[in-house]
Design an enzyme around this catalytic site. Structure first.
Site, mmCIF file in Angstrom:
data_model
loop_
_atom_site.group_PDB
_atom_site.id
_atom_site.type_symbol
_atom_site.label_atom_id
_atom_site.label_comp_id
_atom_site.label_asym_id
_atom_site.label_seq_id
_atom_site.Cartn_x
_atom_site.Cartn_y
_atom_site.Cartn_z
ATOM 1 N N ASN A 16 0.937 -1.217 0.004
ATOM 2 C CA ASN A 16 0.115 -0.091 0.040
ATOM 3 C C ASN A 16 0.997 1.076 -0.161
ATOM 4 O O ASN A 16 1.415 1.693 1.134
ATOM 5 C CB ASN A 16 -0.972 -0.164 1.225
ATOM 6 C CG ASN A 16 -1.899 1.221 1.534
ATOM 7 O OD1 ASN A 16 -1.631 1.878 0.608
ATOM 8 N ND2 ASN A 16 -2.634 1.107 2.285
ATOM 9 N N ARG A 28 -2.827 -2.050 -3.562
ATOM 10 C CA ARG A 28 -3.860 -1.064 -3.293
ATOM 11 C C ARG A 28 -3.793 0.152 -4.260
ATOM 12 O O ARG A 28 -2.629 0.650 -4.118
ATOM 13 C CB ARG A 28 -4.086 -0.333 -1.773
ATOM 14 C CG ARG A 28 -4.903 0.289 -1.587
ATOM 15 C CD ARG A 28 -4.901 0.970 -0.308
ATOM 16 N NE ARG A 28 -6.026 2.058 -0.053
ATOM 17 C CZ ARG A 28 -6.114 3.076 0.471
ATOM 18 N NH1 ARG A 28 -4.739 3.520 1.145
ATOM 19 N NH2 ARG A 28 -6.758 3.956 0.550
ATOM 20 N N HIS A 58 -12.423 3.594 0.058
ATOM 21 C CA HIS A 58 -12.444 2.907 1.473
ATOM 22 C C HIS A 58 -13.208 1.775 0.971
ATOM 23 O O HIS A 58 -13.738 0.926 1.665
ATOM 24 C CB HIS A 58 -13.270 3.420 2.590
ATOM 25 C CG HIS A 58 -12.227 4.403 3.097
ATOM 26 N ND1 HIS A 58 -12.895 5.573 3.904
ATOM 27 C CD2 HIS A 58 -10.924 4.586 3.536
ATOM 28 C CE1 HIS A 58 -11.861 6.335 4.430
ATOM 29 N NE2 HIS A 58 -10.512 5.697 4.178
ATOM 30 N N ARG A 78 -9.365 16.587 7.218
ATOM 31 C CA ARG A 78 -10.166 16.986 5.914
ATOM 32 C C ARG A 78 -11.691 17.571 6.412
ATOM 33 O O ARG A 78 -12.073 17.040 7.449
ATOM 34 C CB ARG A 78 -10.280 15.810 5.015
ATOM 35 C CG ARG A 78 -9.021 15.470 4.154
ATOM 36 C CD ARG A 78 -9.663 14.318 3.346
ATOM 37 N NE ARG A 78 -8.333 13.738 3.450
ATOM 38 C CZ ARG A 78 -8.274 12.151 3.238
ATOM 39 N NH1 ARG A 78 -9.575 11.527 3.472
ATOM 40 N NH2 ARG A 78 -7.132 11.482 3.246
ATOM 41 N N GLU A 126 -8.407 -4.462 5.449
ATOM 42 C CA GLU A 126 -8.101 -4.248 3.993
ATOM 43 C C GLU A 126 -6.974 -5.217 3.455
ATOM 44 O O GLU A 126 -7.197 -5.499 2.345
ATOM 45 C CB GLU A 126 -7.868 -2.824 3.768
ATOM 46 C CG GLU A 126 -9.016 -1.956 4.038
ATOM 47 C CD GLU A 126 -8.669 -0.461 4.369
ATOM 48 O OE1 GLU A 126 -8.213 -0.220 5.290
ATOM 49 O OE2 GLU A 126 -8.825 0.328 3.335
#
Ligand code: AMP
Length: 412
Positions: A21, A102, A191, A252, A396
């Site tokens: 990733n 990923r 996601h 964010r 994940e």
């Protein structure tokens, strides 16, 4: 030890997948069994390309760290993986069947994971226009891994793929249609691997076929998104063209009035660069609290009376409750709300606050269960006569490893 030492041994009964990733200055990796999810090695290279890059990793029962040379980047971490770390994980690494990557943005081209070839690399590069911060580092990782493991198949798993089932009324913005037709500007969502994992696990826990499952999945980490899943498929999600839309996140802003951007530029003279930094890195929990982007820290400061921390958590929970309530519209019947990600898996406070605001929909927290389900535990946190809310730790890496294994060894 060279790459050929890791080639799959046809006699070995348990295959392994290396999951990578890549971020702009980081590379996370994990070596795992795609069937059981057991991890043999995991770690992260951080501050890559900078003056003091650091590699930390753990194998069962052991933690290690190593300072890398100044400027060391993704290729160096992968070289070390091949030369030292995987060698140290023998025999676990001895049957590597695939490397799974990923990739954040697959645009509209990828609704599923794929084996990487030159055409796929070109398509990921094309999608970089939609994700300039995220796809280029993904490609760095892919190129470095192809160099290191030229004979092992590489698989791309896209964060956006799970959301390719969104209907057009959910993915289109109310902008001139030509922006979608010509520039592919629309909601993509992120996601996806996490929401998919949670969904498959919820189907098992609720003993329902996936194709009949309706859930609202809240992935609450430093980045956060919520997804409405109907009949096992994503039908709406809170992140948009970029990961900035939707929930309040660590740094964010989530949803804001787009007119605010014009105001920042026109009336306050902010440059695009300044606006981007403001919205991506200085907003969210950090911006409101003026203290931290870390939920745990905010909870403890709020308990000590810090007003900024209280306000940040209040807005975070309110926005999330509002999204969950909104997603009852596409679902009509909700089998469960599922919490995951660092905050969803651990924060008693956030789960309690959010479900309290949803009490009109029949949610009543069982305080004892809510307090006990943390730190990797899974299960129901609502009372027996309540609508169902579950905590399911996400994984994940396992989704990526499973997809990679299914593509390179179908039927196993
Ligand atoms: P992630 O990005 O999934 O690793 O999640 C990171 C977020 O999870 C941070 O905001 C952490 O503060 C939060 N988190 C982790 N552990 C806890 C905890 N015990 N209580 C509240 N928040 C937590």
């Amino acid at each position: 030890m060279g790459e050929s030492d890791y080639l799959a041994d046809p006699m070995a009964d348990s295959s392994r997948v290396l999951v990578l990733n890549s971020g702009s200055s980081s590379l996370k990796f994990a070596l795992l069994d795609p069937h059981s999810g057991e991890q043999y090695l995991s770690g992260i290279g951080e501050a890559l390309g900078g003056p003091e890059p650091l590699l930390t990793w753990k194998s069962p029962g052991q933690k290690h760290s190593r300072q890398l040379d100044s400027g060391a980047a993704h290729g160096v971490v992968i070289d070390l993986l091949v030369r030292d770390l995987l060698a140290g994980s023998q025999p676990a690494a001895g049957n590597l069947i695939a490397v799974g990557h990923r990739v954040v943005h697959g645009g509209e081209q990828f609704a599923h994971s794929v084996v990487i070839d030159q055409k796929v690399i070109d398509a990921i590069a094309e999608c970089a226009a939609l994700a300039p911060l995220h796809n280029p580092p993904g490609l760095l990782g892919i190129h470095a891994a192809i160099n290191a493991f030229p004979e092992i198949p590489q698989v791309a798993v896209f964060d956006t793929a799970f959301h390719q089932t969104l209907p057009r009324h959910a993915y289109l913005y109310a902008l001139p249609y030509a922006l979608y037709r010509d520039q592919r500007i629309r909601r993509y969502g992120m996601h996806g691997s996490s929401h998919r994992f949670v969904c498959e696990r919820a189907a098992e826990l609720l003993r329902k076929p996936l194709r009949e499952l309706n859930i609202i999945s809240a992935h609450l980490g430093n980045g956060a998104s919520v997804t409405a899943v109907r009949n096992g498929q994503s039908v709406d999600t809170s992140m948009g063209l970029t990961p900035m839309e939707g929930l309040v996140m660590g740094t964010r802003c989530g949803d804001i009035d787009p007119g605010l951007l014009l105001h920042l530029g026109d009336a306050l003279g902010f440059s695009l660069e300044k606006i981007s930094s403001l919205l991506n890195r200085e907003s969210g929990l950090l911006g409101i609290s003026q203290l931290s982007n870390d939920c745990r820290e905010l909870e403890s400061a709020a308990a000590d009376g810090h007003e900024g921390a209280k306000l940040a958590l209040e807005i975070f929970c309110y926005r999330l409750a509002k999204y969950i309530a909104a997603y009852t519209v596409p679902l009509q019947r909700v089998d469960a709300v599922v919490f995951t990600g660092g905050i969803g898996e651990n924060s008693i406070f956030v789960r309690e606050q959010v479900l309290h605001q949803l009490r009109h929909l029949g949610f009543h927290v069982d305080a004892k269960h809510n307090e006990s389900i943390r730190f990797g535990a899974e299960g129901r946190i609502t009372a027996a006569d309540s609508a169902v809310a579950l905590v399911i730790p996400t994984n994940e890496e396992w989704v990526i490893a499973r997809d990679a294994a299914a593509l390179v060894r179908p039927g196993e």
